[in-house]
Design a protein around this motif. Structure first.
Motif, PDB file in Angstrom:
ATOM      1  N   THR A  58       0.837  -1.208   0.000  1.00  0.00           N
ATOM      2  CA  THR A  58       0.000   0.000   0.000  1.00  0.00           C
ATOM      3  C   THR A  58       0.863   1.246   0.000  1.00  0.00           C
ATOM      4  O   THR A  58       1.978   1.259   0.537  1.00  0.00           O
ATOM      5  N   ASP A  59       0.338   2.286  -0.606  1.00  0.00           N
ATOM      6  CA  ASP A  59       1.046   3.549  -0.747  1.00  0.00           C
ATOM      7  C   ASP A  59       0.811   4.416   0.487  1.00  0.00           C
ATOM      8  O   ASP A  59      -0.309   4.502   0.975  1.00  0.00           O
ATOM      9  N   ILE A  60       1.871   5.040   0.969  1.00  0.00           N
ATOM     10  CA  ILE A  60       1.737   5.991   2.073  1.00  0.00           C
ATOM     11  C   ILE A  60       1.979   7.389   1.507  1.00  0.00           C
ATOM     12  O   ILE A  60       3.092   7.716   1.080  1.00  0.00           O
TER      13      ILE A  60
ATOM     14  N   LEU B   1      -0.634  11.370   1.120  1.00  0.00           N
ATOM     15  CA  LEU B   1      -1.994  11.880   1.331  1.00  0.00           C
ATOM     16  C   LEU B   1      -2.695  12.311   0.046  1.00  0.00           C
ATOM     17  O   LEU B   1      -3.875  12.670   0.083  1.00  0.00           O
ATOM     18  N   ASP B   2      -2.010  12.279  -1.085  1.00  0.00           N
ATOM     19  CA  ASP B   2      -2.613  12.863  -2.295  1.00  0.00           C
ATOM     20  C   ASP B   2      -3.928  12.228  -2.762  1.00  0.00           C
ATOM     21  O   ASP B   2      -4.751  12.934  -3.346  1.00  0.00           O
ATOM     22  N   PRO B   3      -4.202  10.943  -2.500  1.00  0.00           N
ATOM     23  CA  PRO B   3      -5.523  10.458  -2.908  1.00  0.00           C
ATOM     24  C   PRO B   3      -6.655  10.976  -2.006  1.00  0.00           C
ATOM     25  O   PRO B   3      -7.827  10.737  -2.285  1.00  0.00           O
TER      26      PRO B   3
ATOM     27  N   HIS C 260      -1.962  17.516  -2.861  1.00  0.00           N
ATOM     28  CA  HIS C 260      -0.570  17.323  -2.429  1.00  0.00           C
ATOM     29  C   HIS C 260      -0.439  16.078  -1.557  1.00  0.00           C
ATOM     30  O   HIS C 260      -1.408  15.623  -0.952  1.00  0.00           O
ATOM     31  N   ASP C 261       0.801  15.580  -1.489  1.00  0.00           N
ATOM     32  CA  ASP C 261       1.069  14.368  -0.710  1.00  0.00           C
ATOM     33  C   ASP C 261       1.081  14.640   0.788  1.00  0.00           C
ATOM     34  O   ASP C 261       1.141  13.705   1.587  1.00  0.00           O
ATOM     35  N   GLY C 262       1.088  15.919   1.163  1.00  0.00           N
ATOM     36  CA  GLY C 262       1.157  16.254   2.581  1.00  0.00           C
ATOM     37  C   GLY C 262       0.204  17.371   2.937  1.00  0.00           C
ATOM     38  O   GLY C 262      -0.588  17.828   2.100  1.00  0.00           O
TER      39      GLY C 262
ATOM     40  N   PRO D  22       6.044   4.309   1.470  1.00  0.00           N
ATOM     41  CA  PRO D  22       5.906   5.767   1.533  1.00  0.00           C
ATOM     42  C   PRO D  22       6.359   6.407   0.223  1.00  0.00           C
ATOM     43  O   PRO D  22       7.508   6.266  -0.182  1.00  0.00           O
ATOM     44  N   SER D  23       5.421   7.083  -0.437  1.00  0.00           N
ATOM     45  CA  SER D  23       5.719   7.690  -1.740  1.00  0.00           C
ATOM     46  C   SER D  23       5.714   9.210  -1.655  1.00  0.00           C
ATOM     47  O   SER D  23       5.732   9.904  -2.664  1.00  0.00           O
ATOM     48  N   ASP D  24       5.683   9.720  -0.436  1.00  0.00           N
ATOM     49  CA  ASP D  24       5.445  11.143  -0.180  1.00  0.00           C
ATOM     50  C   ASP D  24       6.704  12.003  -0.235  1.00  0.00           C
ATOM     51  O   ASP D  24       6.616  13.211  -0.406  1.00  0.00           O
TER      52      ASP D  24
ATOM     53  N   GLY E 230       6.988  14.677 -15.019  1.00  0.00           N
ATOM     54  CA  GLY E 230       5.825  14.826 -15.884  1.00  0.00           C
ATOM     55  C   GLY E 230       5.190  13.496 -16.255  1.00  0.00           C
ATOM     56  O   GLY E 230       4.094  13.470 -16.818  1.00  0.00           O
ATOM     57  N   PHE E 231       5.870  12.400 -15.914  1.00  0.00           N
ATOM     58  CA  PHE E 231       5.367  11.079 -16.290  1.00  0.00           C
ATOM     59  C   PHE E 231       4.269  10.555 -15.372  1.00  0.00           C
ATOM     60  O   PHE E 231       3.783   9.449 -15.563  1.00  0.00           O
ATOM     61  N   TYR E 232       3.920  11.309 -14.311  1.00  0.00           N
ATOM     62  CA  TYR E 232       2.866  10.848 -13.398  1.00  0.00           C
ATOM     63  C   TYR E 232       1.473  11.308 -13.825  1.00  0.00           C
ATOM     64  O   TYR E 232       0.490  11.006 -13.144  1.00  0.00           O
TER      65      TYR E 232
ATOM     66  N   PRO F 162      -0.936  10.531 -16.065  1.00  0.00           N
ATOM     67  CA  PRO F 162      -2.066   9.599 -16.137  1.00  0.00           C
ATOM     68  C   PRO F 162      -2.451   9.023 -14.771  1.00  0.00           C
ATOM     69  O   PRO F 162      -3.624   8.810 -14.485  1.00  0.00           O
ATOM     70  N   PHE F 163      -1.466   8.787 -13.902  1.00  0.00           N
ATOM     71  CA  PHE F 163      -1.770   8.289 -12.546  1.00  0.00           C
ATOM     72  C   PHE F 163      -2.646   9.278 -11.796  1.00  0.00           C
ATOM     73  O   PHE F 163      -3.581   8.887 -11.088  1.00  0.00           O
ATOM     74  N   ARG F 164      -2.339  10.552 -11.950  1.00  0.00           N
ATOM     75  CA  ARG F 164      -3.138  11.556 -11.226  1.00  0.00           C
ATOM     76  C   ARG F 164      -4.571  11.556 -11.731  1.00  0.00           C
ATOM     77  O   ARG F 164      -5.492  11.820 -10.960  1.00  0.00           O
ATOM     78  N   ASP F 165      -4.788  11.239 -12.989  1.00  0.00           N
ATOM     79  CA  ASP F 165      -6.155  11.024 -13.474  1.00  0.00           C
ATOM     80  C   ASP F 165      -6.750   9.793 -12.809  1.00  0.00           C
ATOM     81  O   ASP F 165      -7.903   9.796 -12.372  1.00  0.00           O
TER      82      ASP F 165
ATOM     83  N   TYR G 286       9.111  18.757  -2.565  1.00  0.00           N
ATOM     84  CA  TYR G 286       9.462  17.511  -1.861  1.00  0.00           C
ATOM     85  C   TYR G 286       9.947  16.397  -2.768  1.00  0.00           C
ATOM     86  O   TYR G 286      10.681  15.530  -2.332  1.00  0.00           O
ATOM     87  N   GLN G 287       9.547  16.403  -4.050  1.00  0.00           N
ATOM     88  CA  GLN G 287      10.100  15.404  -4.958  1.00  0.00           C
ATOM     89  C   GLN G 287      11.401  15.926  -5.566  1.00  0.00           C
ATOM     90  O   GLN G 287      11.685  17.113  -5.528  1.00  0.00           O
ATOM     91  N   MET G 288      12.183  15.006  -6.147  1.00  0.00           N
ATOM     92  CA  MET G 288      13.551  15.371  -6.550  1.00  0.00           C
ATOM     93  C   MET G 288      13.627  16.059  -7.907  1.00  0.00           C
ATOM     94  O   MET G 288      12.796  15.853  -8.786  1.00  0.00           O
TER      95      MET G 288
ATOM     96  N   CYS H 175       7.916   1.626 -13.169  1.00  0.00           N
ATOM     97  CA  CYS H 175       7.659   2.030 -14.560  1.00  0.00           C
ATOM     98  C   CYS H 175       6.279   2.688 -14.532  1.00  0.00           C
ATOM     99  O   CYS H 175       5.258   2.003 -14.476  1.00  0.00           O
ATOM    100  N   VAL H 176       6.252   4.022 -14.531  1.00  0.00           N
ATOM    101  CA  VAL H 176       5.054   4.752 -14.109  1.00  0.00           C
ATOM    102  C   VAL H 176       4.016   4.906 -15.223  1.00  0.00           C
ATOM    103  O   VAL H 176       4.232   4.505 -16.375  1.00  0.00           O
ATOM    104  N   SER H 177       2.931   5.543 -14.831  1.00  0.00           N
ATOM    105  CA  SER H 177       1.755   5.651 -15.690  1.00  0.00           C
ATOM    106  C   SER H 177       2.069   6.268 -17.050  1.00  0.00           C
ATOM    107  O   SER H 177       1.563   5.812 -18.089  1.00  0.00           O
TER     108      SER H 177
HETATM  109  C1  PBG Z   1       1.477   9.626  -5.027  1.00  0.00           C
HETATM  110  C2  PBG Z   1       1.984   8.727  -6.054  1.00  0.00           C
HETATM  111  C3  PBG Z   1       2.205   9.072  -7.394  1.00  0.00           C
HETATM  112  C4  PBG Z   1       2.529   7.886  -8.049  1.00  0.00           C
HETATM  113  C5  PBG Z   1       2.532   6.853  -7.101  1.00  0.00           C
HETATM  114  N1  PBG Z   1       2.219   7.391  -5.856  1.00  0.00           N
HETATM  115  C6  PBG Z   1       2.007  10.350  -8.142  1.00  0.00           C
HETATM  116  C7  PBG Z   1       2.575  11.607  -7.667  1.00  0.00           C
HETATM  117  O1  PBG Z   1       3.528  11.655  -6.901  1.00  0.00           O
HETATM  118  O2  PBG Z   1       2.026  12.623  -8.076  1.00  0.00           O
HETATM  119  C8  PBG Z   1       2.775   7.815  -9.527  1.00  0.00           C
HETATM  120  C9  PBG Z   1       2.587   6.501 -10.163  1.00  0.00           C
HETATM  121  C10 PBG Z   1       2.465   6.545 -11.640  1.00  0.00           C
HETATM  122  O3  PBG Z   1       2.574   7.602 -12.301  1.00  0.00           O
HETATM  123  O4  PBG Z   1       2.246   5.460 -12.198  1.00  0.00           O
HETATM  124  N2  PBG Z   1       2.151   9.882  -3.911  1.00  0.00           N
END
Ligand code: PBG
Length: 309
Positions: free
Chosen positions: A100-102, A104-106, A112-114, A148-150, A183-185, A187-190, A205-207, A257-259
């Motif tokens: 499971t993902d840790i 807060l963005d969902p 935002h993740d936090g 934790p993906s935050d 920028g590759f995330y 579709p996931f955000r959709d 917070y992301q790199m 390998c992201v969305s």
């Molecule tokens: C959210 C999270 C993201 C992904 C996994 N967990 C998106 C983001 O950080 O905006 C992306 C996964 C994907 O693009 O397939 N914390």
């Protein structure tokens, strides 16, 4: 006989999206072939993973908008979609690891993740407290691995301590250690419904995609704090990071390998521009060649079918 690397279904983790309702698989426009599944459909998918030899699935919720708040409290609800899914799969007897993902963005109304302050700045330490509670909520519902993906600082150590204190000694932490502001995330955000809400970007917070040595510092911190495995994300554009992390550290290294990477393959294949099945396996081979122990990929079930022949 002379191949230096091999890919098997045991190297794959299959991410799945969960939504409310009954007996529905809702298509995601930007990820052709990927669906948001209602909780009742997940046991069968978990059993499919098991039958294909895929050792773990990763669960991501599509939280209805009325449950999204500035504080992301739904993340702590023991009846939230992820917890329902965990229990449904556990009760079904499917023998597959549950990740499971840790973050807060969902669950947040701002995407935002936090937690954020009035100016939209993400608050690290207040967020870590929420993430700890979220991890406990998921561990109590049956998660085997929390991820934790935050990208908050100090969250791995805080989550490890809380898991131990709550008796979850066997729950692993797979840290998204080197997660780039990418920028590759898109579709996931959709897929989780966060894209429409997101104000600003996640660069606080992301790199920075320009940085490689920083990834090694992030990985070192997470391992020191108790991560059992680490992740590099996105995947293909960051194979150099996978390689450097795998050479430097003796923990399993996963690549996501992201969305957007999935969407590129599907769009090109649909346009007749390349041979889909061939590139799916070539991509997975590239991850393994770079040193990844495993790969999170939306192509997992199709790849496993191809590999199983
Ligand atoms: C959210 C999270 C993201 C992904 C996994 N967990 C998106 C983001 O950080 O905006 C992306 C996964 C994907 O693009 O397939 N914390």
């Amino acid at each position: 006989m002379v191949s230096e690397t091999h890919v098997t279904p045991a190297d794959l983790i299959w991410p799945l999206f969960v939504r409310e309702g009954a007996d529905t698989a809702e298509p995601i426009a930007t990820m052709p072939g990927v669906f948001r599944h209602t909780v009742d459909r997940l046991p069968a998918l978990a059993k499919e993973a098991e039958a294909l030899g895929i050792p773990a699935i990763a669960l991501f919720p599509y939280t209805p908008s009325h449950l999204r708040t500035a504080g992301g409290e739904e993340a702590l609800n023991p009846e939230n979609l992820v917890c329902q899914a965990l229990r449904a799969i556990r009760d079904s007897g499917a023998n597959v690891g549950l990740l499971t993902d840790i973050a807060l963005d969902p669950y947040t109304s701002h995407g935002h993740d936090g937690l954020i302050d009035d100016s939209g700045h993400v608050l690290n330490d207040a967020t870590v407290e929420m993430l700890v509670a979220q991890a406990l909520n998921q561990a109590r519902a049956g998660a085997d691995i929390v991820a934790p993906s935050d990208m908050m600082d100090g969250r791995v150590g805080a989550i490890r301590a809380a898991l131990e204190a709550d008796g979850h000694h066997d729950v692993q932490i797979m840290a998204y250690s080197a997660k780039y502001a990418s920028g590759f995330y898109g579709p996931f955000r959709d897929a989780v419904g966060a894209g429409g809400y997101l104000k600003g970007d996640k660069k606080g917070y992301q790199m920075d995609p320009a940085n490689a040595r920083e990834a090694l510092r992030e990985v070192a911190l997470d391992i020191a704090e108790g991560a059992d495995s680490v992740m590099v994300k996105p995947g293909l554009p960051y194979l150099d990071i996978v390689r450097r992390v795998a050479e430097r550290f003796d923990v399993p290294v996963f690549a996501y390998c992201v969305s957007g990477e999935y969407a590129m393959v599907e769009a090109a294949a649909a346009a007749g521009m390349l041979d889909r099945n061939r590139v799916i396996l070539e991509i997975l081979t590239a991850f393994r060649r770079a040193g990844a122990s495993g790969i999170l990929t939306y192509h997992a079930p199709d790849a496993a079918r191809l590999l199983n022949g």
